[in-house]
Design a protein around this motif. Structure first.
Motif, PDB file in Angstrom:
ATOM      1  N   HIS A  94      24.998  43.812  45.058  1.00 34.02           N
ATOM      2  CA  HIS A  94      25.447  43.285  43.649  1.00 34.02           C
ATOM      3  C   HIS A  94      26.006  44.527  42.833  1.00 34.02           C
ATOM      4  O   HIS A  94      26.663  44.195  41.727  1.00 34.02           O
ATOM      5  N   TRP A  95      25.723  45.780  43.167  1.00 32.56           N
ATOM      6  CA  TRP A  95      26.307  46.707  42.366  1.00 32.56           C
ATOM      7  C   TRP A  95      26.397  47.980  43.308  1.00 32.56           C
ATOM      8  O   TRP A  95      25.245  48.359  43.966  1.00 32.56           O
ATOM      9  N   LEU A  96      27.349  48.880  43.164  1.00 29.47           N
ATOM     10  CA  LEU A  96      27.454  50.015  43.805  1.00 29.47           C
ATOM     11  C   LEU A  96      27.909  51.399  42.744  1.00 29.47           C
ATOM     12  O   LEU A  96      28.926  50.886  41.994  1.00 29.47           O
ATOM     13  N   VAL A  97      27.217  52.144  42.268  1.00 28.81           N
ATOM     14  CA  VAL A  97      27.533  53.041  41.464  1.00 28.81           C
ATOM     15  C   VAL A  97      27.280  54.458  41.755  1.00 28.81           C
ATOM     16  O   VAL A  97      26.256  54.866  42.406  1.00 28.81           O
TER      17      VAL A  97
ATOM     18  N   THR B  19      32.352  53.074  40.431  1.00 29.49           N
ATOM     19  CA  THR B  19      31.833  51.763  40.869  1.00 29.49           C
ATOM     20  C   THR B  19      32.479  51.570  41.928  1.00 29.49           C
ATOM     21  O   THR B  19      33.537  51.641  42.264  1.00 29.49           O
ATOM     22  N   GLY B  20      31.956  51.056  43.159  1.00 26.58           N
ATOM     23  CA  GLY B  20      32.486  50.521  44.281  1.00 26.58           C
ATOM     24  C   GLY B  20      32.364  48.784  44.405  1.00 26.58           C
ATOM     25  O   GLY B  20      32.020  48.164  43.368  1.00 26.58           O
TER      26      GLY B  20
ATOM     27  N   SER C  17      34.450  45.596  41.353  1.00 27.42           N
ATOM     28  CA  SER C  17      33.947  46.764  40.887  1.00 27.42           C
ATOM     29  C   SER C  17      33.230  46.663  39.723  1.00 27.42           C
ATOM     30  O   SER C  17      33.313  47.275  38.738  1.00 27.42           O
ATOM     31  N   GLU C  18      32.002  45.916  39.709  1.00 29.37           N
ATOM     32  CA  GLU C  18      31.396  45.636  38.491  1.00 29.37           C
ATOM     33  C   GLU C  18      29.842  45.010  38.928  1.00 29.37           C
ATOM     34  O   GLU C  18      29.715  44.630  40.083  1.00 29.37           O
TER      35      GLU C  18
END
Length: 197
Positions: free
Chosen positions: A95-98, A117-118, A125-126
């Motif tokens: 769900h999220w890569l930061v 972000t990925g 990217s969100e």
């Protein structure tokens, strides 16, 4: 679902114990919670319910706010991976890569755009808004990693790229679980809104 080491099983509710979680690969008994490293949110308690305002059930939904304590000395950067631990696939839904977060005590405000972000499971990217069938509970595992070096990944990197870049460089890790179940009431609220004049 099992297949996790005892130190991680003890920290996650049974429904969130997916063997493919990033923390199962990058965390360890030695670095988990090291030096009191901890992730919390002012919007939900550990294991608590995610508010619909952070999901696809509400218009203008955003990512939830997060706060963390100072990582151990030597941490130069923090990275966050959020995954849906519900399901039988080999990898949890991302769900999220930061990453690019300073290696110090800090926070992300509600809806704040992180430094880097990925790509999530849909290739965006969100924050990927949870969008669930009615009455099906899902467990979201927020995993924070303190790294001994800054990452050189370009924004838009994939989950596997981020995990590979972090491998061998994690000095501390921690996890926070939120659950969410779409209720019929949420859907009725939407229906009521459609007919208001």
């Amino acid at each position: 679902m099992s297949g996790l080491p005892d130190w991680l099983n003890a920290s996650l509710p049974p429904a969130a114990r997916h063997p493919g979680l990033a923390i199962a690969r990058l965390g360890s008994e030695r670095n988990f919670g090291r030096g009191g490293f901890q992730l919390t949110s002012p919007a939900f308690s550990g294991g608590g319910e995610l508010d619909p305002c952070f999901t696809a059930d509400e218009e203008d939904a955003v990512a939830p706010p997060l706060e963390w304590t100072a990582p151990p000395p030597g941490a130069l950067e923090l990275a966050l991976v959020v995954e849906d631990a519900t399901g039988n696939s080999s990898e949890p839904r991302c769900h999220w890569l930061v990453w690019g977060l300073p290696g110090q005590r800090g926070k992300l405000l509600e809806g704040e755009v992180p430094p880097r972000t990925g790509k999530n499971a849909l290739g965006n990217s969100e924050w990927l808004l949870p969008d669930l069938p009615e009455g099906e509970p899902h467990q979201y595992v927020f995993q924070l990693f303190a790294l001994e070096l800054p990452l050189t990944l370009m924004p838009g990197a994939k989950r596997e790229d981020l995990l590979a870049a972090m491998e061998g460089h994690v000095v501390a890790s921690t996890a926070l679980v939120a659950q969410y179940t779409r209720s019929q009431e949420d859907e009725e609220d939407w229906a009521d809104d459609d007919f208001e004049l």
